[in-house]
Structures are given as structure tokens and as C-alpha cells.
Design an enzyme around this catalytic site. Structure first.
Site, short mmCIF file in Angstrom:
data_model
loop_
_atom_site.label_atom_id
_atom_site.label_comp_id
_atom_site.label_asym_id
_atom_site.label_seq_id
_atom_site.Cartn_x
_atom_site.Cartn_y
_atom_site.Cartn_z
N ASP A 200 0.84 -1.20 0.00
CA ASP A 200 0.00 0.00 0.00
C ASP A 200 0.88 1.25 0.00
O ASP A 200 1.89 1.31 0.70
CB ASP A 200 -0.86 -0.02 1.28
CG ASP A 200 -1.85 1.10 1.34
OD1 ASP A 200 -2.84 1.06 0.58
OD2 ASP A 200 -1.66 2.04 2.15
N GLU A 258 13.81 -15.02 -0.79
CA GLU A 258 14.06 -16.22 0.04
C GLU A 258 12.90 -17.20 -0.07
O GLU A 258 13.06 -18.40 0.14
CB GLU A 258 14.22 -15.83 1.52
CG GLU A 258 15.51 -15.17 1.90
CD GLU A 258 15.53 -14.87 3.40
OE1 GLU A 258 15.08 -15.71 4.21
OE2 GLU A 258 15.97 -13.76 3.74
C1 NOJ Z 1 -4.32 3.30 -0.41
C2 NOJ Z 1 -5.45 2.37 -0.13
O1 NOJ Z 1 -5.81 1.71 -1.32
C3 NOJ Z 1 -6.57 3.18 0.47
O2 NOJ Z 1 -7.76 2.46 0.57
C4 NOJ Z 1 -6.10 3.68 1.81
O3 NOJ Z 1 -7.08 4.52 2.36
C5 NOJ Z 1 -4.79 4.44 1.69
N1 NOJ Z 1 -3.83 3.79 0.85
C6 NOJ Z 1 -4.17 4.60 3.04
O4 NOJ Z 1 -3.70 3.38 3.51
#
Ligand code: NOJ
Length: 539
Positions: A200, A258
Site C-alpha cells: 500500500d 528467500e
Molecule cells: C491506499 C489504499 O488503497 C486506500 O484504501 C487507503 O485509504 C490508503 N492507501 C491509506 O492506507
């Protein structure tokens, strides 16, 4: 050598809150996913990516993690997760999980300790900064979700950085112990047998140590955020996308290697395509990355061509690999965003075919295989804090997060037996899985047929891409490998169009798209029609 599965692979994104509820609490869960895995396998996709199911206060619906190693009780248990991996593998599906490394929840034990005092053992695990002499925030950085990126804390009498909600404090990756800790958490899941990770906000790991102000944007970024969000007014030179991230991503890659696991990173910036290429170069960082560039309001054949060509130009020596997506849990569903809820049944099919024909892997969001439109919700029904803060111009992300419709005539379309956390729209119930299962002309039937056809079509999965000059609204390109060259042509508007091929080609059958006919070199395409052909060999 056999190509790695993820190159040209198709990843099906499951948003666990909204996939299937096994216990009647109105929220989807891991046992619900397990029960529906045969359905996912029937789609012919390679992998599932499950959005976060870790312990969380759910302020950002799981993207605010309070413990990276626990399953939130709302979703089940670690034993459920192990059972899910085993079942998925038995069905031939890889399992990718979401790692939110950039920030944690303010309820994470690390943050509780960090905010205790400036002398605590984890004092520098988050980004803390003194106020300016007049008490205001350390600099002009903004949160993606609106307003300043700094939150005052009365214990330390300092501000902490949050790029998203104030309850999502930003981890300080300049601190080596933070890197070690998140890598240890990743290893925890590798040991449980996951096949890969979606990282993310992976260009948000590092910030400028000097906390310099961001300059105003020369060109407003309306891809990562909508045009009404002040976040797009800045050039994010200092709060994200810092060069130190490359060395950290190498550490991640060494660990994943790994275990033979893969990675796909989410990259949001005004130069995302170049970052995608940089993060995937040299085969020593991420395997793939995706951006918001096809999650935009902007839509035309020329626009899509520019995004793909820009990425291809940024990839050095064929090293990097992109992943394309036209929908996810953060964006308005493509049928509504690009299709404006067209009544033309070809739209959803042509979007799927187009996405799956571009060079790169693809992430498909649950419900796209059903051609679901965006759900219309009232303000009272909203759950997403982003939408609540930005209403009414921006309605947030609930409209794409409503539950999967399984059975058209069951309560809540078979998602749950009790009140679901978001309503199931009538427009979705009529497109439920059971309705489309029995209809050979449905979007679902098209998708199930297209996937194996694509896999067997030389060039479409791993070949090079070259665009053909075509006037709007036609998108035309070839995919070529040693076995040959396939030409792909899509009409991206709801009115007829023609396109003249620059070479001889013979139509390919079996893909399931219709609305196109070839006479000589001239293709006549109905609204949202699509066509595939084999390029004739010269001489
Ligand atoms: C991107 C994620 O896809 C979204 O849903 C989230 O709110 C933000 N990153 C923060 O983690």
C-alpha cells in the site's frame, strides 16, 4: 525459461468487508471468502489479492493496522487464514495480501509507546516534529484525505505526520529499527505460505528529513486525488517518493526472494509511471507496480495510449513490469466513471478485454466481472471518512465498496443474512452471479470464456506492445512475441467507428467480443465493439 506467473498474470482483488459474510454480522469475512473461492477459481484468474484483514479499529476500513500479525476478529482467525491459503492453493490460486507499511493505526502498540515521551524506546519510530515558533505545523504538507498532514500531540508537545487520516500516523523509515520491524512482519506472513504482497502507498515510506515545504504544482495532479482536493495543488517533492525508498525496496525484495514470493506496489504521484519503472527496474526491487493513471475521470483512446507508452518509455532495457487496473476499492466503478452507466452491454466486456490485452499484469476488482455500476448512496449511508469530509463534490469510496451480489432474490443479494454494512443496490441484485451464471450473453460468461482464450493467444500475455495510429475513439495496438503478432482494436465510444489496418490481418475467433467486421483492411466497429486479428506475415 518459463515466464514467472505474475508477468501478464491476472489478479482478482477481494475487498473482504464486502465479499461474503459467513456469520450474519453484516461484514464479509475470511470464512465467507473460503466458501466463494471455487467461484473465483472458475473465473480463470491467477491470484487473489485480499485487502487488509489485520487487527484494526477500522477507521480506514483496515488500512489502519493496529497489529500486523493478527487477524481482526471481525474477519476471523489466523486458523481461518491458513485454511484460506490451503483452499486457494488447492484450487490453483495464488494468495497476495496487502501490507500497509507506510503508516499504522494510532492504536498500534508502537505508536502508543512512541507518543509516551520524547525519551521512549520507540520515540523516533514515527515522524515527530516541533511546531514553528508561532505554534503552527512544521511545514505545508497536506493529507490525501484533506487538510494538513500534521496532528498535534499534547504528551510530546509535538506534531506527528499523517499522510492519510490523523489516526494513521506515518512510520519513520529513516529509523533502521522500523525497517527491521516491518520486514519481520512480512516474514511472518511468508512463513504462513503467502505467494506475494500488494504494498500500500509504497512511495510514502520516506519523507524529506529536513521537512522542506512542497512547492505548488506546475500541473495539478488529478489522478491520485480528485480535482476538488487541495492535495493536488502541491508538487509532492518532499513528503513522498524519496530516493531512499529504492534501498528499502531492495531489502524487501531480498526477503521475498528467500521464499519465491512476488510484489506489486501501489504508487500515487504526479509522475507515477516513471516511479513504477524505477521501482521495478534491475530485477532487485518490486516485481510490479500500479498507479492511479487508469483510475481517472479522464478517458479516451489517446489518454490510455499515452499512459502505456509513457510507462514503456520509462522502462529501461525491458526490466520493469507494470500492472494495470481500471477499478479498485478507491475509485468510482469503471462502468459509471468511464462508461457513464451506458446501457450498452458491450462496454463492460470491452473494458475487460482492453485491460487484459495491455502489456503488463492486471488487477481486476471484485464485481468488474459482473459489470457492476457505481452504487448511488445517500449521505446518511456513507461510511468512508474521506467521502464524509469531501461531500458532496467527492462522494468517497463507498459507492465501489458495496457488497458482492450473489443471489438475485435472496435478502441483500445473498451477501449476508442480516443488515449489511453498506446496502446492496437493486441495480446490482439484477446483475447477481446466479443471474449471469445462467446467461451465455452475460459479462460473467464473457469473462470466463475470455480468460483461457487470452492465455492461449500468442503475444497477448507476455509480448511487446506497439500502438497503431488511430483517430478517436479507436484504440489499436499489436502484441508480439516470437510466435507472432496479434492486433487488438477497441472502439471506446457508444457510436459506430471505422479503422483501417496498416497491414493485412485475419480475424481471430473465440474471444467473445462482437460488434466488428473486416472488409479488406477496413474494420467497421459498432459502439464499444472490439476485434482481434492475427497480423499476416510479410512475404
Ligand atoms: C491506499 C489504499 O488503497 C486506500 O484504501 C487507503 O485509504 C490508503 N492507501 C491509506 O492506507
Amino acid at each position: 525459461m518459463k515466464q514467472a506467473w505474475w508477468r501478464g498474470g491476472v489478479i482478482y482483488q477481494i475487498y473482504p468487508r464486502s465479499f461474503a459474510d459467513s456469520n450474519g454480522d453484516g461484514v464479509g469475512d475470511l470464512p465467507g471468502i473460503i466458501a466463494r473461492l471455487p467461484y473465483v477459481a472458475s473465473l480463470g484468474v491467477d491470484a487473489i489479492w485480499i485487502s487488509p484483514f489485520f487487527k484494526s479499529p477500522m477507521k480506514d476500513f483496515g488500512y489502519d493496522v493496529a497489529d500486523f500479525r493478527q487477524v481482526d476478529p471481525l474477519f476471523g482467525t489466523l486458523a481461518d487464514f491458513d485454511a484460506l491459503v490451503a483452499r486457494a492453493h488447492a484450487l490453483g490460486l495464488k494468495v497476495i495480501i496487502d501490507q500497509v507499511l507506510s503508516h499504522t493505526s494510532d492504536e498500534h502498540a508502537w505508536f502508543a509507546e512512541s507518543r509516551q515521551s520524547r525519551a521512549s524506546a520507540r520515540a523516533d519510530w514515527y515522524v515527530w516534529a516541533d511546531p514553528q515558533p508561532d505554534g503552527t505545523a512544521p511545514n505545508n504538507w497536506l493529507s490525501v484525505f484533506g487538510g494538513p498532514a500534521w496532528q498535534w500531540d499534547t504528551r510530546r508537545c509535538q506534531y506527528y505526520l499523517h499522510n492519510f487520516l490523523a489516526s494513521q500516523p506515518d512510520l519513520n523509515f529513516h529509523c533502521p529499527e522500523v525497517q527491521d520491524a516491518v520486514l519481520a512482519d512480512i516474514r511472518f506472513w511468508l512463513e504462513r505460505g503467502v505467494d506475494g504482497f500488494r504494498f500500500d502507498a509504497c512511495n510514502f515510506h520516506f519523507h524529506d528529513r529536513q521537512l522542506r515545504n512542497n512547492p505548488p504544482a506546475q500541473n495539478r495532479d488529478t489522478k491520485t486525488v480528485s480535482a476538488d482536493n487541495p492535495y493536488g495543488y502541491q508538487s509532492h517533492r518532499f513528503d513522498k517518493s524519496q530516493p531512499e525508498n529504492l534501498a528499502f525496496l531492495r531489502r524487501v525484495r531480498a526477503l521475498l526472494d528467500e521464499y519465491g514470493a512476488m510484489s506489486v506496489g501501489e504508487v500515487g504521484d504526479d509522475h507515477s509511471l516513471q516511479l513504477m519503472a524505477a521501482y521495478t527496474a534491475d530485477d532487485d526491487k518490486l516485481n510490479m507496480a500500479y498507479s492511479f493513471n487508469l483510475l481517472t475521470a479522464e478517458f479516451s483512446a489517446g489518454y490510455i495510449r499515452r499512459q502505456v507508452e509513457e510507462l514503456e518509455a520509462a522502462i529501461v532495457d525491458g526490466g520493469g513490469w507494470g500492472c494495470w487496473t481500471v477499478g479498485n476499492h478507491d475509485s468510482i466503478r469503471v462502468l459509471t466513471r468511464w462508461g457513464r452507466n451506458t446501457g450498452n452491454p458491450r462496454f463492460a466486456k470491452t473494458m475487460l478485454a482492453m485491460l487484459l490485452s495491455l502489456r503488463g499484469a492486471a488487477c481486476l476488482y471484485q464485481g468488474e466481472e459482473l459489470g457492476l455500476p457505481e452504487a448511488e448512496l445517500s449521505f446518511d449511508e456513507l461510511q468512508d471518512p474521506y467521502g464524509i469530509a469531501m461531500w458532496p463534490e467527492f462522494k468517497g469510496r463507498d459507492g465501489c465498496r458495496t457488497p458482492m451480489p450473489w443471489l438475485h432474490d435472496a435478502p441483500h443479494a445473498g451477501f449476508t443474512t442480516e443488515a449489511p454494512w453498506l446496502p446492496v443496490p437493486d441495480a446490482h441484485a439484477v446483475r447477481a452471479v446466479d443471474v449471469q451464471d445462467g446467461d451465455a450473453t452475460s459479462t460473467l460468461a464473457f469473462f470466463r470464456n475470455f480468460m483461457p482464450w487470452r492465455r492461449d493467444c500468442a503475444g497477448l500475455v507476455g509480448g511487446d506492445i506497439a500502438f497503431l495510429d488511430a483517430a478517436e475513439p479507436v484504440l489499436a495496438f499489436t502484441r508480439s512475441d516470437a510466435a507472432g503478432s496479434v492486433v487488438c482494436v477497441f472502439n471506446l465510444a457508444d457510436a459506430p467507428a471505422t479503422f483501417t489496418l496498416p497491414f493485412d490481418a485475419t480475424p481471430l475467433a473465440g474471444h467473445g467480443l462482437d460488434g466488428a467486421s473486416l472488409s479488406g483492411r477496413t474494420l467497421t466497429l459498432a459502439g464499444f465493439g472490439g476485434w482481434f486479428g492475427v497480423v499476416a506475415k510479410e512475404g
